[in-house]
Design a protein around this motif. Structure first.
Motif, mmCIF file in Angstrom:
data_model
loop_
_atom_site.group_PDB
_atom_site.id
_atom_site.type_symbol
_atom_site.label_atom_id
_atom_site.label_comp_id
_atom_site.label_asym_id
_atom_site.label_seq_id
_atom_site.Cartn_x
_atom_site.Cartn_y
_atom_site.Cartn_z
ATOM 1 N N LEU A 111 2.609 7.030 -8.295
ATOM 2 C CA LEU A 111 1.519 6.087 -8.017
ATOM 3 C C LEU A 111 1.769 4.739 -8.676
ATOM 4 O O LEU A 111 1.259 3.709 -8.223
ATOM 5 N N TYR A 123 0.683 5.648 -0.198
ATOM 6 C CA TYR A 123 0.035 6.957 -0.229
ATOM 7 C C TYR A 123 1.052 7.965 -0.747
ATOM 8 O O TYR A 123 2.206 7.982 -0.297
ATOM 9 N N LYS A 134 2.398 12.243 -9.872
ATOM 10 C CA LYS A 134 1.389 11.316 -10.400
ATOM 11 C C LYS A 134 2.022 9.988 -10.785
ATOM 12 O O LYS A 134 1.459 8.905 -10.553
ATOM 13 N N ASP A 145 -1.476 -0.754 -5.366
ATOM 14 C CA ASP A 145 -2.437 -0.300 -4.361
ATOM 15 C C ASP A 145 -2.002 1.081 -3.880
ATOM 16 O O ASP A 145 -1.362 1.222 -2.840
ATOM 17 N N SER A 146 -2.317 2.098 -4.662
ATOM 18 C CA SER A 146 -1.822 3.441 -4.347
ATOM 19 C C SER A 146 -2.913 4.487 -4.472
ATOM 20 O O SER A 146 -3.883 4.311 -5.205
ATOM 21 N N LYS A 147 -2.738 5.579 -3.737
ATOM 22 C CA LYS A 147 -3.637 6.724 -3.873
ATOM 23 C C LYS A 147 -2.860 8.003 -3.596
ATOM 24 O O LYS A 147 -1.866 8.003 -2.860
ATOM 25 N N GLN A 148 -3.322 9.084 -4.216
ATOM 26 C CA GLN A 148 -2.658 10.380 -4.073
ATOM 27 C C GLN A 148 -3.529 11.339 -3.283
ATOM 28 O O GLN A 148 -4.756 11.371 -3.436
ATOM 29 N N ILE A 149 -2.885 12.138 -2.438
ATOM 30 C CA ILE A 149 -3.565 13.190 -1.687
ATOM 31 C C ILE A 149 -2.846 14.499 -2.008
ATOM 32 O O ILE A 149 -1.684 14.690 -1.644
ATOM 33 N N LYS A 185 -5.091 0.339 7.907
ATOM 34 C CA LYS A 185 -5.154 -0.456 6.688
ATOM 35 C C LYS A 185 -4.298 -1.716 6.789
ATOM 36 O O LYS A 185 -4.772 -2.836 6.488
ATOM 37 N N PRO A 218 0.821 -1.214 0.000
ATOM 38 C CA PRO A 218 0.000 0.000 0.000
ATOM 39 C C PRO A 218 0.854 1.262 0.000
ATOM 40 O O PRO A 218 1.836 1.354 0.741
#
Length: 331
Positions: A291, A256, A288, A296-300, A327, A254
């Motif tokens: 990622l 972030y 970007k 299993d990645s997400k950007q904030i 998580k 995971p």
């Protein structure tokens, strides 16, 4: 003739004043270093490859959240306030890389592999519970790649905080690439460090707020130790970036990606609007692309934060850490 005579006298006077300032600065630096040697470390020590390394560990139980600092002489102090605010129901761990603040330099080369090996050994010796969640800011974000590659079985999650992108030459024009990677003036800083000017230059590296009083006291006091190691990391930056660029997958770990989004954050050192626009666009693309390190990645994106998110919006990092702990713990 009288004018030339006065010019020579004035030149001699200025030279004598300069020499006096150097002597004063040198004595001031020696006294300051002697006082700094008496400062008590805020954490603990463990021996790694025949030299002592300093770390700050808080909380109990797993997982362990491991903070990796940017290209920065402040070491673990960049995470100090965040670490203090996080729950003690899991372990948090920050440290000083070799040669920075209270960690001895040792003999290992400043390479990505060796930095990862030293960190892993330090975690083992401190009995930090596995698995690890790596949190890396800027250069520290790039360093997480080496740790994940060498110890994938120990890594449960990664949080990149406005992380450096090692293959930045793919997104920057040659002119902008040169500007971004020109580095600090090593020779001047070493000179300034010897004669007491460096500690004055970095006196208020942290915000002038009560919560950063401790950092603004310790960091300049120990800069005489940290400066050389930081500049040494700069000398090896090119090779580390090349090696890090070849590590392009964390698998399904995971991830972030926290990204600074303040569009004015380059205003102080990029005056040309076209160049600034190019830098903003390139940084957004690089963030970007981070990622793709994990499936299993997400950007904030933080629209009001500059590069030092840990100072501008520390609560966002704290929230991201807590979410990652939940998580990977399956809670």
């Amino acid at each position: 003739m009288k004018i030339l005579k006065w010019i020579k006298r004035l030149g001699m006077l200025l030279f004598l004043i300069f020499v006096l300032l150097l002597i004063t600065g040198f004595v001031f630096e020696k006294i300051s270093r002697a006082k700094a040697e008496q400062m008590k470390a805020d954490g603990q020590f463990a021996e790694v490859d025949q030299h002592r390394m300093h770390y700050l560990k808080e909380g109990t139980g797993g997982p362990t959240v491991v903070f990796e600092t940017a290209f920065d002489p402040a070491g673990h102090l960049q995470w100090y306030h965040i670490q203090k605010n996080l729950p003690k129901t899991y372990t948090t761990f920050s440290y000083d890389r070799s040669g920075i603040l209270w960690s001895e330099r040792g003999k290992n080369p400043k390479s990505g592999d060796k930095i990862a090996e030293e960190l892993h050994a330090l975690l083992e010796k401190s009995n930090a519970p596995k698995p690890y969640i790596l949190v890396g800011h800027s250069f520290g974000g790039m360093l997480t790649r080496f740790f994940v590659k060498k110890y994938p079985q120990d890594v449960a999650g990664v949080i990149l905080v406005d992380s450096q992108y090692p293959a930045d030459d793919q997104y920057l024009s040659p002119e902008l690439y040169k500007m971004v990677n020109q580095g600090l003036p090593g020779g001047f800083l070493k000179f300034a460090n010897t004669f007491g000017a460096a500690r004055l230059m970095f006196k208020n590296m942290f915000p002038a707020e009560p919560q950063y009083k401790y950092q603004n006291t310790i960091m300049p006091a120990l800069l005489y130790k940290s400066a050389d190691a930081t500049l040494e990391e700069q000398d090896h930056m090119k090779s580390m970036k090349k090696e890090a660029a070849a590590i392009n997958s964390f698998g399904s770990v995971p991830l972030y990606v926290l990204t600074a989004g303040d569009k004015t954050r380059y205003d102080n050192f990029i005056k040309d609007e076209k160049t600034k626009t190019e830098m903003l666009g390139a940084w957004a693309k690089m963030q970007k692309d981070l990622l793709n390190l994990s499936t299993d990645s997400k950007q904030i994106v933080l629209p009001t934060s500059g590069h030092y998110i840990n100072q501008d919006q520390p609560k966002i990092i704290e929230d991201a850490v807590n979410q990652m702990v939940e998580k990977v713990s399956g809670k």
